[in-house]
Design an enzyme around this catalytic site. Structure first.
Site, PDB file in Angstrom:
ATOM      1  N   GLU A  83       0.803  -1.379   0.036  1.00 12.40           N
ATOM      2  CA  GLU A  83       0.133  -0.239  -0.057  1.00 12.40           C
ATOM      3  C   GLU A  83       0.679   1.189  -0.055  1.00 12.40           C
ATOM      4  O   GLU A  83       0.477   2.287  -0.682  1.00 12.40           O
ATOM      5  CB  GLU A  83      -0.910  -0.100   1.078  1.00 12.40           C
ATOM      6  CG  GLU A  83      -2.032  -0.983   1.046  1.00 12.40           C
ATOM      7  CD  GLU A  83      -3.001  -1.043   2.231  1.00 12.40           C
ATOM      8  OE1 GLU A  83      -2.512  -1.275   3.602  1.00 12.40           O
ATOM      9  OE2 GLU A  83      -3.968  -0.812   2.137  1.00 12.40           O
ATOM     10  N   GLU A 126      -3.257  -9.848   4.043  1.00 12.47           N
ATOM     11  CA  GLU A 126      -4.445  -9.645   4.697  1.00 12.47           C
ATOM     12  C   GLU A 126      -5.639 -10.744   4.528  1.00 12.47           C
ATOM     13  O   GLU A 126      -6.263 -11.123   5.368  1.00 12.47           O
ATOM     14  CB  GLU A 126      -4.872  -8.392   4.213  1.00 12.47           C
ATOM     15  CG  GLU A 126      -4.269  -7.144   4.735  1.00 12.47           C
ATOM     16  CD  GLU A 126      -3.022  -6.648   3.362  1.00 12.47           C
ATOM     17  OE1 GLU A 126      -2.570  -7.716   3.063  1.00 12.47           O
ATOM     18  OE2 GLU A 126      -2.646  -5.634   3.427  1.00 12.47           O
TER      19      GLU A 126
HETATM   20  C1  1HE Z   1       6.510  -8.672  11.965  1.00 12.13           C
HETATM   21  C2  1HE Z   1       5.899  -8.537  10.652  1.00 12.13           C
HETATM   22  C3  1HE Z   1       4.653  -7.996  10.769  1.00 12.13           C
HETATM   23  C4  1HE Z   1       7.729  -9.541  10.226  1.00 12.13           C
HETATM   24  N1  1HE Z   1       4.324  -7.176  11.801  1.00 12.13           N
HETATM   25  N2  1HE Z   1       6.185  -8.292  13.020  1.00 12.13           N
HETATM   26  N3  1HE Z   1       1.952  -8.510   6.892  1.00 12.13           N
HETATM   27  C5  1HE Z   1       2.140  -9.808   6.891  1.00 12.13           C
HETATM   28  O1  1HE Z   1       1.180 -10.832   7.141  1.00 12.13           O
HETATM   29  C6  1HE Z   1       3.561 -10.408   6.332  1.00 12.13           C
HETATM   30  C7  1HE Z   1       4.196 -10.715   7.732  1.00 12.13           C
HETATM   31  N4  1HE Z   1       5.529 -11.261   7.654  1.00 12.13           N
HETATM   32  C8  1HE Z   1       6.003 -12.101   6.847  1.00 12.13           C
HETATM   33  O2  1HE Z   1       5.179 -12.893   6.024  1.00 12.13           O
HETATM   34  C9  1HE Z   1       7.700 -12.237   6.900  1.00 12.13           C
HETATM   35  O3  1HE Z   1       8.015 -11.836   8.180  1.00 12.13           O
HETATM   36  C10 1HE Z   1       8.483 -11.645   5.772  1.00 12.13           C
HETATM   37  C11 1HE Z   1       8.315 -12.345   4.360  1.00 12.13           C
HETATM   38  C12 1HE Z   1       8.153 -10.199   5.510  1.00 12.13           C
HETATM   39  C13 1HE Z   1      10.095 -11.823   5.988  1.00 12.13           C
HETATM   40  O4  1HE Z   1      10.311 -13.001   6.453  1.00 12.13           O
HETATM   41  P1  1HE Z   1      11.607 -13.223   6.889  1.00 12.13           P
HETATM   42  O5  1HE Z   1      12.030 -14.679   7.254  1.00 12.13           O
HETATM   43  O6  1HE Z   1      12.751 -12.635   6.632  1.00 12.13           O
HETATM   44  O7  1HE Z   1      11.321 -12.606   8.616  1.00 12.13           O
HETATM   45  P2  1HE Z   1      10.533 -13.249   9.822  1.00 12.13           P
HETATM   46  O8  1HE Z   1      11.331 -14.148  10.985  1.00 12.13           O
HETATM   47  O9  1HE Z   1       9.264 -13.607   9.543  1.00 12.13           O
HETATM   48  O10 1HE Z   1      10.288 -11.903  10.739  1.00 12.13           O
HETATM   49  C14 1HE Z   1      11.341 -11.504  11.781  1.00 12.13           C
HETATM   50  C15 1HE Z   1      10.803 -10.650  12.748  1.00 12.13           C
HETATM   51  O11 1HE Z   1       9.839  -9.615  12.103  1.00 12.13           O
HETATM   52  C16 1HE Z   1       9.930 -11.461  13.427  1.00 12.13           C
HETATM   53  O12 1HE Z   1       9.920 -11.123  14.853  1.00 12.13           O
HETATM   54  P3  1HE Z   1      10.914 -11.742  15.937  1.00 12.13           P
HETATM   55  O13 1HE Z   1      10.668 -11.036  17.243  1.00 12.13           O
HETATM   56  O14 1HE Z   1      10.350 -13.011  16.025  1.00 12.13           O
HETATM   57  O15 1HE Z   1      12.216 -11.580  15.381  1.00 12.13           O
HETATM   58  C17 1HE Z   1       8.267 -11.333  12.871  1.00 12.13           C
HETATM   59  O16 1HE Z   1       7.485 -11.549  13.774  1.00 12.13           O
HETATM   60  C18 1HE Z   1       8.560  -9.706  12.565  1.00 12.13           C
HETATM   61  N5  1HE Z   1       7.667  -9.372  11.652  1.00 12.13           N
HETATM   62  N6  1HE Z   1       6.685  -8.954   9.918  1.00 12.13           N
HETATM   63  C19 1HE Z   1       4.845  -7.492  13.008  1.00 12.13           C
HETATM   64  N7  1HE Z   1       3.956  -7.760   9.566  1.00 12.13           N
HETATM   65  C20 1HE Z   1      -3.262  -0.611   6.994  1.00 12.13           C
HETATM   66  S1  1HE Z   1      -3.784  -1.969   6.867  1.00 12.13           S
HETATM   67  C21 1HE Z   1      -2.318  -3.091   6.353  1.00 12.13           C
HETATM   68  C22 1HE Z   1      -2.626  -4.426   6.623  1.00 12.13           C
HETATM   69  C23 1HE Z   1      -1.371  -5.314   6.580  1.00 12.13           C
HETATM   70  O17 1HE Z   1      -0.400  -4.667   6.223  1.00 12.13           O
HETATM   71  S2  1HE Z   1      -1.480  -6.941   6.802  1.00 12.13           S
HETATM   72  C24 1HE Z   1      -0.313  -7.822   6.479  1.00 12.13           C
HETATM   73  C25 1HE Z   1       0.995  -7.771   7.427  1.00 12.13           C
END
Ligand code: 1HE
Length: 258
Positions: free
Chosen positions: A112, A132
Site C-alpha cells: 500500500e 491480509e
Molecule cells: C513482523 C511483521 C509484521 C515480520 N508485523 N512483526 N503483513 C504480513 O502478514 C507479513 C508478515 N511477515 C512475513 O510474512 C515475513 O516476516 C516476511 C516475508 C516479510 C519476512 O520473512 P523473514 O523470514 O525474513 O522474517 P521473519 O522471521 O518472519 O520476521 C522477523 C521478525 O519480524 C519476527 O519477529 P521476531 O521477534 O520473532 O524476530 C517477525 O514476527 C517480525 N515481523 N513481519 C509484526 N507485519 C493498513 S492495513 C495493512 C494491513 C497489513 O499490512 S496486513 C499484512 C501484514
C-alpha cells in the site's frame, strides 16, 4: 525533523531520502512510523525536488505491524485506517514526486505504501503479496483504491483470495513496478530517476502528481476540459517558454531512442 529511530530522513542535494530503518521487524509499520511518515511529507524542506523511499535490511516493508492489531472497536479501526490514508495522501499529493526503491518483501501495507508512490523501481529480489486475505483482515491503507489501478481488480482479488505471491519479473509485467533492475540496485536507479525528475519544470511535476490522477478518474468529457486547462496553465509558465525556446534554438536534448 524526525525523532523516530525506525525511520531516517536526509537530504542528498535536493533529493529527500527516506529509509525505513526497522529491519529486525522487516520494516513493519506501527502507528508511530505512520505518524512519522506523515510528518516527514508534511515538512519536506523547500529545496526538495523529489524523494526516494527505501527500506533497510532484506525487505522493503512487511506491512502493518501485526503486534499493533489491538482489540479495536469498529470506530477505532476506521480511525486507524484513516491515519494511513492521511499519511499516504500527504505522500501522494505532497510537494514532490516520490520514487519507491523496492527489494524483498513488498507485502500488505508495504505494498500500500509502495502503491502511493509515483514510480516504483524493483530489484530482482522483490516479491509482492497481500496476506491480509489469509489473515482474515482487509487492506486499510488505501490499497483497495490504489492497487487495482496498478494491476486491476481481478489480480488483486486473486492475490487476496488465494494468497498468491508475485515475483519481481511477473510483478513488473503485472504493473506493480515500472522498472526492474538487478539485485541491490533499486536504490541507485530510484535516486537517478529522482534527480532526473527533479530537473523537470515544477509545474509539470505538479500536474503529473495532482492533475493527471484526477483526470484519469473523470468522465471523458470532464477530463478533456481539465486537461485543456492544465495544458494552458503549464504552457503559459515562463519556464515552459524557455524550455521550448531552448529546443527550437538547438540547446535542448532531442528525444533519443533507448
Ligand atoms: C513482523 C511483521 C509484521 C515480520 N508485523 N512483526 N503483513 C504480513 O502478514 C507479513 C508478515 N511477515 C512475513 O510474512 C515475513 O516476516 C516476511 C516475508 C516479510 C519476512 O520473512 P523473514 O523470514 O525474513 O522474517 P521473519 O522471521 O518472519 O520476521 C522477523 C521478525 O519480524 C519476527 O519477529 P521476531 O521477534 O520473532 O524476530 C517477525 O514476527 C517480525 N515481523 N513481519 C509484526 N507485519 C493498513 S492495513 C495493512 C494491513 C497489513 O499490512 S496486513 C499484512 C501484514
Amino acid at each position: 525533523m524526525n525523532q523516530n529511530s525506525d525511520i531516517h530522513f536526509e537530504m542528498r542535494g535536493d533529493i529527500a531520502v527516506i529509509r525505513l530503518t526497522r529491519p529486525t521487524k522487516r520494516n513493519a509499520l506501527n502507528d508511530a512510523l505512520i505518524a512519522s511518515l506523515r510528518h516527514i511529507f508534511e515538512n519536506l524542506p523547500d529545496n526538495a525536488k523529489a524523494a526516494v523511499i527505501a527500506g533497510d535490511g532484506d525487505h522493503f516493508c512487511a506491512g502493518l505491524d501485526l503486534s499493533d492489531l489491538k482489540e479495536r472497536d469498529a470506530g477505532q479501526g476506521m480511525h486507524h485506517s484513516r491515519s494511513w490514508h492521511y499519511a499516504l495522501e500527504r505522500l501522494q499529493y505532497g510537494p514532490v514526486p516520490v520514487i519507491a526503491a523496492l527489494h524483498g518483501a513488498v507485502v500488505g501495507g508495504g505494498l500500500e505504501l509502495a502503491s502511493a508512490c509515483h514510480i516504483r523501481v524493483a530489484d530482482e529480489s522483490t516479491f509482492y503479496a497481500l496476506p491480509e486475505g489469509t489473515r482474515g483482515i482487509f487492506v486499510g491503507g488505501g490499497g483497495a483504491v490504489r492497487i487495482p489501478r496498478l494491476i486491476g481488480v481481478a489480480r488483486m482479488t486473486d492475490m487476496m483470495m488465494t494468497g498468491r505471491v508475485y515475483n519481481a519479473v511477473d510483478g513488473e509485467r503485472a504493473g506493480f513496478a515500472q522498472y526492474l533492475v538487478p539485485n541491490g540496485t533499486s536504490f541507485d536507479k530510484a535516486f537517478e530517476l529522482a534527480q532526473r525528475i527533479g530537473s523537470n519544470a515544477p509545474l509539470t511535476n505538479y500536474a503529473l502528481m495532482n492533475v493527471l490522477p484526477r483526470i484519469a478518474e473523470q468522465p471523458a468529457d470532464q477530463g478533456f476540459i481539465t486537461e485543456s486547462m492544465m495544458s494552458a496553465i503549464a504552457q503559459a509558465a515562463p519556464e515552459a517558454k524557455k524550455r521550448v525556446q531552448d529546443f527550437l534554438e538547438g540547446r535542448a536534448a532531442k528525444v533519443q531512442k533507448s
